[in-house]
Design a protein around this motif. Sequence first.
Motif, PDB file in Angstrom:
ATOM      1  N   TYR A  72      70.395  71.752  40.797  1.00  0.00           N
ATOM      2  CA  TYR A  72      70.593  72.431  39.522  1.00  0.00           C
ATOM      3  C   TYR A  72      71.999  72.080  39.042  1.00  0.00           C
ATOM      4  O   TYR A  72      72.969  72.163  39.812  1.00  0.00           O
ATOM      5  N   ILE A  73      72.096  71.691  37.800  1.00  0.00           N
ATOM      6  CA  ILE A  73      73.405  71.409  37.219  1.00  0.00           C
ATOM      7  C   ILE A  73      73.825  72.641  36.414  1.00  0.00           C
ATOM      8  O   ILE A  73      73.200  72.993  35.413  1.00  0.00           O
ATOM      9  N   ALA A  74      74.848  73.303  36.879  1.00  0.00           N
ATOM     10  CA  ALA A  74      75.344  74.524  36.223  1.00  0.00           C
ATOM     11  C   ALA A  74      76.051  74.165  34.916  1.00  0.00           C
ATOM     12  O   ALA A  74      76.396  73.008  34.673  1.00  0.00           O
ATOM     13  N   LYS A  75      76.258  75.170  34.094  1.00  0.00           N
ATOM     14  CA  LYS A  75      76.906  74.958  32.799  1.00  0.00           C
ATOM     15  C   LYS A  75      78.301  74.349  32.939  1.00  0.00           C
ATOM     16  O   LYS A  75      78.769  73.630  32.066  1.00  0.00           O
ATOM     17  N   ASP A  76      78.970  74.640  34.054  1.00  0.00           N
ATOM     18  CA  ASP A  76      80.308  74.077  34.267  1.00  0.00           C
ATOM     19  C   ASP A  76      80.254  72.661  34.848  1.00  0.00           C
ATOM     20  O   ASP A  76      81.279  72.071  35.178  1.00  0.00           O
ATOM     21  N   GLY A  77      79.020  72.120  34.988  1.00  0.00           N
ATOM     22  CA  GLY A  77      78.846  70.755  35.490  1.00  0.00           C
ATOM     23  C   GLY A  77      78.712  70.656  36.995  1.00  0.00           C
ATOM     24  O   GLY A  77      78.479  69.570  37.535  1.00  0.00           O
ATOM     25  N   LYS A  78      78.846  71.772  37.672  1.00  0.00           N
ATOM     26  CA  LYS A  78      78.745  71.761  39.134  1.00  0.00           C
ATOM     27  C   LYS A  78      77.290  71.531  39.551  1.00  0.00           C
ATOM     28  O   LYS A  78      76.374  72.148  39.007  1.00  0.00           O
ATOM     29  N   LYS A  79      77.083  70.637  40.516  1.00  0.00           N
ATOM     30  CA  LYS A  79      75.747  70.314  41.014  1.00  0.00           C
ATOM     31  C   LYS A  79      75.472  71.163  42.256  1.00  0.00           C
ATOM     32  O   LYS A  79      76.197  71.095  43.238  1.00  0.00           O
ATOM     33  N   LEU A  80      74.411  71.974  42.183  1.00  0.00           N
ATOM     34  CA  LEU A  80      74.052  72.871  43.283  1.00  0.00           C
ATOM     35  C   LEU A  80      72.726  72.417  43.891  1.00  0.00           C
ATOM     36  O   LEU A  80      71.803  72.038  43.173  1.00  0.00           O
ATOM     37  N   ARG A  81      72.614  72.479  45.222  1.00  0.00           N
ATOM     38  CA  ARG A  81      71.382  72.113  45.918  1.00  0.00           C
ATOM     39  C   ARG A  81      70.677  73.384  46.382  1.00  0.00           C
ATOM     40  O   ARG A  81      71.274  74.232  47.040  1.00  0.00           O
ATOM     41  N   LEU A  82      69.399  73.510  46.013  1.00  0.00           N
ATOM     42  CA  LEU A  82      68.598  74.663  46.419  1.00  0.00           C
ATOM     43  C   LEU A  82      68.280  74.545  47.902  1.00  0.00           C
ATOM     44  O   LEU A  82      67.887  73.486  48.389  1.00  0.00           O
ATOM     45  N   GLN A  83      68.464  75.648  48.616  1.00  0.00           N
ATOM     46  CA  GLN A  83      68.154  75.695  50.035  1.00  0.00           C
ATOM     47  C   GLN A  83      67.305  76.927  50.313  1.00  0.00           C
ATOM     48  O   GLN A  83      67.605  78.012  49.818  1.00  0.00           O
ATOM     49  N   GLU A  84      66.253  76.721  51.093  1.00  0.00           N
ATOM     50  CA  GLU A  84      65.400  77.843  51.480  1.00  0.00           C
ATOM     51  C   GLU A  84      65.986  78.480  52.734  1.00  0.00           C
ATOM     52  O   GLU A  84      66.135  77.819  53.752  1.00  0.00           O
ATOM     53  N   ASP A  85      66.315  79.746  52.656  1.00  0.00           N
ATOM     54  CA  ASP A  85      66.946  80.463  53.761  1.00  0.00           C
ATOM     55  C   ASP A  85      65.937  80.873  54.821  1.00  0.00           C
ATOM     56  O   ASP A  85      66.170  80.715  56.011  1.00  0.00           O
ATOM     57  N   LYS A  86      64.787  81.407  54.383  1.00  0.00           N
ATOM     58  CA  LYS A  86      63.836  81.935  55.351  1.00  0.00           C
ATOM     59  C   LYS A  86      62.455  82.078  54.733  1.00  0.00           C
ATOM     60  O   LYS A  86      62.302  82.083  53.511  1.00  0.00           O
ATOM     61  N   GLN A  87      61.481  82.208  55.606  1.00  0.00           N
ATOM     62  CA  GLN A  87      60.109  82.531  55.216  1.00  0.00           C
ATOM     63  C   GLN A  87      59.801  83.885  55.833  1.00  0.00           C
ATOM     64  O   GLN A  87      60.051  84.092  57.022  1.00  0.00           O
ATOM     65  N   ILE A  88      59.292  84.799  55.030  1.00  0.00           N
ATOM     66  CA  ILE A  88      58.953  86.132  55.538  1.00  0.00           C
ATOM     67  C   ILE A  88      57.437  86.243  55.586  1.00  0.00           C
ATOM     68  O   ILE A  88      56.768  86.128  54.564  1.00  0.00           O
ATOM     69  N   PHE A  89      56.890  86.444  56.783  1.00  0.00           N
ATOM     70  CA  PHE A  89      55.456  86.580  56.960  1.00  0.00           C
ATOM     71  C   PHE A  89      55.006  87.964  56.502  1.00  0.00           C
ATOM     72  O   PHE A  89      55.807  88.897  56.423  1.00  0.00           O
ATOM     73  N   LYS A  90      53.720  88.084  56.224  1.00  0.00           N
ATOM     74  CA  LYS A  90      53.177  89.360  55.739  1.00  0.00           C
ATOM     75  C   LYS A  90      53.382  90.493  56.738  1.00  0.00           C
ATOM     76  O   LYS A  90      53.481  91.649  56.357  1.00  0.00           O
TER      77      LYS A  90
END
Length: 145
Positions: A72-90
């Motif tokens: 994701y490119i933020a409004k200030d131009g910073k490039k952020l990488r999405l990371q999945e922290d965890k999966q929560i089971f039912k």
Amino acid sequence: MENETNFVENDHLQELRKQLEQAGVDISIWGKGSAKTVEHLYKEIASGESILQMIDGKLELLRRVVSANVYYIAKDGKKLRLQEDKQIFKDGRIRHRNFDNPIAEKMKPDEDPKDAMIRCLQEELGLVGNFDIKIVGTDQPRYES
């Protein structure tokens, strides 16, 4: 009708358990810690996301998986990488993710990789908007589980 469906599903689930046990798979640890349940595997097979078959005398689970690094490119131009922290089971159990791994999703039968990734971003992560997806390569790794 629902009882008939549950009966058939339970019958197929018992067959799956039997097939796994006959192949020497220890299912006693399934559904504990971060391990998924046999029921979860059954649902993956029933939906076509996974295929269980004998290959050279060994029971193997086949899956088509799409993975992506999502930025994701933020409004200030910073490039952020999405990371999945965890999966929560039912049932409340949590499986923590390795931050080095990209976002990944099992593909449905005959699903295009781009469509599978968009589905992942929308359904699994709740993202909305237009996605600029570029395929940079393919790989067919094999994992022992």
